[in-house]
Design an enzyme around this catalytic site. Structure first.
Site, PDB file in Angstrom:
ATOM      1  N   LYS A   1      -7.551  13.655  -1.173  1.00 63.22           N
ATOM      2  CA  LYS A   1      -7.424  14.311   0.134  1.00 63.22           C
ATOM      3  C   LYS A   1      -8.296  15.572   0.154  1.00 63.22           C
ATOM      4  CE  LYS A   1      -3.729  11.774   1.559  1.00 63.22           C
ATOM      5  NZ  LYS A   1      -3.781  10.731   2.537  1.00 63.22           N
TER       6      LYS A   1
ATOM      7  N   LYS B   1     -12.460   3.294  -0.067  1.00 63.10           N
ATOM      8  CA  LYS B   1     -11.434   2.464   0.579  1.00 63.10           C
ATOM      9  C   LYS B   1     -11.371   2.754   2.075  1.00 63.10           C
ATOM     10  CE  LYS B   1      -7.076   4.738   0.910  1.00 63.10           C
ATOM     11  NZ  LYS B   1      -5.783   4.550   1.388  1.00 63.10           N
TER      12      LYS B   1
ATOM     13  N   LYS C   1      -8.164   6.165   7.446  1.00 61.61           N
ATOM     14  CA  LYS C   1      -8.327   6.907   8.692  1.00 61.61           C
ATOM     15  C   LYS C   1      -9.187   8.141   8.484  1.00 61.61           C
ATOM     16  CE  LYS C   1      -4.050   6.513   8.564  1.00 61.61           C
ATOM     17  NZ  LYS C   1      -2.599   6.232   8.562  1.00 61.61           N
TER      18      LYS C   1
HETATM   19  P1  ADP Z   1      -4.553   5.905   5.028  1.00 62.72           P
HETATM   20  O1  ADP Z   1      -5.188   5.913   3.659  1.00 62.72           O
HETATM   21  O2  ADP Z   1      -5.406   5.236   6.040  1.00 62.72           O
HETATM   22  O3  ADP Z   1      -4.064   7.267   5.438  1.00 62.72           O
HETATM   23  P2  ADP Z   1      -1.780   5.318   4.393  1.00 62.72           P
HETATM   24  O4  ADP Z   1      -1.869   6.277   3.260  1.00 62.72           O
HETATM   25  O5  ADP Z   1      -0.906   5.678   5.540  1.00 62.72           O
HETATM   26  O6  ADP Z   1      -3.262   4.990   4.906  1.00 62.72           O
HETATM   27  O7  ADP Z   1      -1.325   3.906   3.798  1.00 62.72           O
HETATM   28  C1  ADP Z   1      -0.228   3.116   4.211  1.00 62.72           C
HETATM   29  C2  ADP Z   1      -0.164   1.833   3.393  1.00 62.72           C
HETATM   30  O8  ADP Z   1      -1.361   1.092   3.554  1.00 62.72           O
HETATM   31  C3  ADP Z   1      -0.023   2.075   1.881  1.00 62.72           C
HETATM   32  O9  ADP Z   1       0.783   1.064   1.306  1.00 62.72           O
HETATM   33  C4  ADP Z   1      -1.432   1.964   1.394  1.00 62.72           C
HETATM   34  O10 ADP Z   1      -1.506   1.597   0.037  1.00 62.72           O
HETATM   35  C5  ADP Z   1      -1.977   0.868   2.288  1.00 62.72           C
HETATM   36  N1  ADP Z   1      -3.423   1.012   2.465  1.00 62.72           N
HETATM   37  C6  ADP Z   1      -4.072   2.074   3.000  1.00 62.72           C
HETATM   38  N2  ADP Z   1      -5.408   1.877   3.018  1.00 62.72           N
HETATM   39  C7  ADP Z   1      -5.609   0.650   2.458  1.00 62.72           C
HETATM   40  C8  ADP Z   1      -6.781  -0.136   2.195  1.00 62.72           C
HETATM   41  N3  ADP Z   1      -7.990   0.309   2.507  1.00 62.72           N
HETATM   42  N4  ADP Z   1      -6.618  -1.335   1.610  1.00 62.72           N
HETATM   43  C9  ADP Z   1      -5.392  -1.808   1.306  1.00 62.72           C
HETATM   44  N5  ADP Z   1      -4.251  -1.128   1.534  1.00 62.72           N
HETATM   45  C10 ADP Z   1      -4.342   0.094   2.101  1.00 62.72           C
END
Ligand code: ADP
Ligand code: TRP
Length: 369
Positions: free
Chosen positions: A112, A234, A237
């Site tokens: 982050k 990865k 958002k």
């Molecule tokens: P972001 O990284 O977009 O903020 P979150 O942290 O809210 O997303 O993730 C919510 C769920 O989605 C978690 O279980 C996370 O491991 C999964 N997740 C987030 N990004 C990915 C991705 N690129 N591929 C697979 N799973 C993901």
């Protein structure tokens, strides 16, 4: 199995969230042998910069998203984390058995911070651009400019820095162990947090007597979907709108984003192409879609994949998969009262389990008088 997972209300859901986690939630919910709890991790989400005026809207919208995707309150307990005070109470107790060094090893909070540095680099460019951008490149002037930038970054870090972000994995462990869950369906980036959760369960048991079992993580076949604009990172958002496909995106927008997705980043391995193919595979349901995937994959292996043909098909597949979701989302958005009622009812159900665990924990650690 007792299943738990959470997701933060911080912006729109993307196909990474869906393919990495929520798809598995739906599968697990469909098996009546499972007891499923899914929640909106709002306390986690306030560890990052946010707008308090928008937060409640984001929480409700995520609840609507989950219902529109098919989570069913008759089968799963769907709730808002902050409505259950026992999570944060248990997190406090876990804080007292968590060495700071163990938290310092967690990669998510470092990532982050990295995002902030990335924004900084985007704004200021690389070293050469930076020097070129300064008309008077005397040593004195360069020093002044560098100092300005460093203080700019320092200000940003100050705004961003908080103990909550550091302590985030402890609250996550509490979320899971307060329900004595067996399994946690998440994307690959959360595996390290699950390891910490198991460590805490073990440490607590050793210190205070057997209380928790050690939950395992459940991954999908696509545990890590990569960014459309930079396939070495990865999908998230945090990397800008063009880098992800939001579930809410219109078919036109999906097509636009996939059209401009990076397929070949050079250096031999076509990572972007692999990523797009794995998305195609994950959304292939019918026999003909599956054989279509095989054809594209073979072409990719032999270097004959025509992106002009593949990308529009992929866009169509993704857009079709979420057409029902878009319809349901629009309907539920008109009935927020109903959504709030579900969250309140589910919070009551979750509270019963959580309260019981917290009482047991308090007793074991010697606080019950
Ligand atoms: P972001 O990284 O977009 O903020 P979150 O942290 O809210 O997303 O993730 C919510 C769920 O989605 C978690 O279980 C996370 O491991 C999964 N997740 C987030 N990004 C990915 C991705 N690129 N591929 C697979 N799973 C993901
Ligand atoms: N940390 C998770 C994420 O960023 C969200 C989360 C919070 C979670 N508490 C949890 C996931 C408990 C599973 C179980 O996506």
């Amino acid at each position: 199995m007792k299943i738990i997972s959470g997701i933060q209300p911080s912006g729109e859901l993307h196909i990474g969230n869906y393919l990495g986690a929520i798809k598995n939630w739906l599968k697990l919910q469909a098996d009546p042998a499972n007891e499923c709890l899914f929640f909106i991790a709002d306390y986690h989400s306030i560890t990052q910069a946010y707008n308090p005026k928008k937060k409640s809207g984001e929480i409700l919208d995520l609840a609507i998203d989950l219902l529109a995707l098919g989570l069913n309150p008759k089968k799963s307990v769907i709730f808002q984390q902050s409505q259950i005070p026992y999570h944060t109470e248990l997190a406090w107790i876990f804080n007292t058995i968590t060495p700071t060094g163990e938290l310092a090893q967690m990669t998510q909070f470092k990532d982050k911070f990295q995002v902030m540095f990335d924004h900084f680099d985007e704004k200021h460019g690389n070293e050469k651009q930076f020097i070129d951008s300064i008309e008077d490149t005397t040593a004195e002037n360069l020093t002044i400019k560098v100092n300005e930038q460093v203080s700019d970054l320092r200000e940003k870090i100050k705004k961003f820095d908080n103990v909550g972000l550091f302590d985030y994995p402890v609250l996550m462990a509490a979320d899971i162990l307060i329900y004595k869950a067996d399994a946690v369906p998440v994307g690959e980036d959360q595996i390290q947090h699950l390891e910490l959760t198991r460590n805490l369960a073990r440490r607590f048991n050793t210190k205070f007597g057997k209380t928790f079992s050690e939950p395992e993580s459940l991954l999908t076949e696509t545990p890590r979907i990569m960014s459309l604009t930079d396939p070495t990172k990865k999908m998230s958002k945090s990397h800008g709108e063009k880098s992800y496909i939001a579930l809410k995106d219109s078919p036109e927008k999906i097509a636009q984003k996939i059209k401009s997705a990076v397929s070949d980043i050079g250096g031999g391995k076509d990572k972007g192409g692999d990523n797009l193919l794995s998305i195609f595979k994950a959304f292939s349901e019918t026999k003909s879609e599956k054989s279509e995937y095989e054809k594209f994959k073979n072409n990719h292996n032999t270097g004959e994949l025509k992106y002009a043909e593949f990308k529009p098909r992929l866009s169509e597949l993704v857009a079709n998969n979420f057409s029902e979701y878009r319809k349901k989302h629009a309907e539920l958005s008109k009935n927020k009262k109903y959504v709030k009622k579900i969250l309140a009812e589910c919070a009551e159900k979750a509270s019963v389990i959580a309260e019981k665990t917290l009482k047991e924990v308090k007793e074991k650690i010697g606080l019950l008088i």
